[in-house]
Design an enzyme around this catalytic site. Structure first.
Site, PDB file in Angstrom:
ATOM      1  N   GLU A  22      -7.939  47.386  23.961  1.00 35.95           N
ATOM      2  CA  GLU A  22      -6.841  46.189  23.776  1.00 35.95           C
ATOM      3  C   GLU A  22      -6.176  46.254  25.014  1.00 35.95           C
ATOM      4  OE1 GLU A  22      -4.749  46.658  19.692  1.00 35.95           O
ATOM      5  OE2 GLU A  22      -5.077  48.790  20.617  1.00 35.95           O
ATOM      6  N   TYR A  54      16.693  27.304  26.201  1.00 33.00           N
ATOM      7  CA  TYR A  54      15.485  27.657  25.409  1.00 33.00           C
ATOM      8  C   TYR A  54      14.545  27.734  26.274  1.00 33.00           C
ATOM      9  CZ  TYR A  54      15.274  22.781  24.003  1.00 33.00           C
ATOM     10  OH  TYR A  54      15.294  21.259  24.099  1.00 33.00           O
ATOM     11  N   GLU A  73       6.564  47.126  18.674  1.00 40.18           N
ATOM     12  CA  GLU A  73       7.795  47.684  18.514  1.00 40.18           C
ATOM     13  C   GLU A  73       8.700  47.483  20.035  1.00 40.18           C
ATOM     14  OE1 GLU A  73       5.629  49.396  15.078  1.00 40.18           O
ATOM     15  OE2 GLU A  73       5.249  48.956  17.126  1.00 40.18           O
ATOM     16  N   LYS A  99       0.186  40.436  16.119  1.00 38.01           N
ATOM     17  CA  LYS A  99      -0.958  40.627  16.888  1.00 38.01           C
ATOM     18  C   LYS A  99      -2.379  39.966  15.889  1.00 38.01           C
ATOM     19  CE  LYS A  99      -1.973  44.485  18.959  1.00 38.01           C
ATOM     20  NZ  LYS A  99      -2.630  45.872  19.472  1.00 38.01           N
TER      21      LYS A  99
END
Length: 119
Positions: A22, A54, A73, A99
């Site tokens: 990954e 933004y 997380e 993901k």
């Protein structure tokens, strides 16, 4: 008065995950970010200083996504802290990170984590 700034489906290629492949191959992540703050003054002033920039938040998100982490997380926590530290007038912040193509059995659009916090 509360106003909302919402990033819908911000798609970023990154290298987060527990498995070694990954962090080598990477995948797309989809982020949804919601920000609450009183930016009503900008409706009359038309001045960037009276709102939350933004474009700057987008840059902060991209910065944090460049830092490889094992856990989504952890990435979400960094994004939320960075946004709140940069814009202390924020009263609420949520981040959903998905993901795409997680290395798991089954067909799915992705796996997500979601965090929200009131300030």
């Amino acid at each position: 008065m509360t106003s909302k700034i919402i990033f819908d489906h911000l798609k970023i290629y990154a290298y987060h995950g527990v498995l070694p492949e990954e962090t080598i191959i990477g995948t797309y992540f989809i982020l949804n970010v919601e920000i609450h703050a009183d930016v009503w003054k900008a409706t009359e002033s038309d001045d960037l200083h009276d709102t939350i920039n933004y474009a700057e938040i987008n840059a902060l998100i991209h910065e944090e996504m460049k830092i490889p982490s094992q856990l989504m997380e952890h990435v979400c926590g960094r994004i939320m802290r960075k946004i709140k530290d940069t814009f202390p007038q924020i009263s609420f912040l949520s981040v959903k990170m998905t993901k795409t193509n997680p290395p798991m059995q089954g067909e799915m659009d992705g796996v997500s984590v979601y965090f929200e916090k009131k300030f």
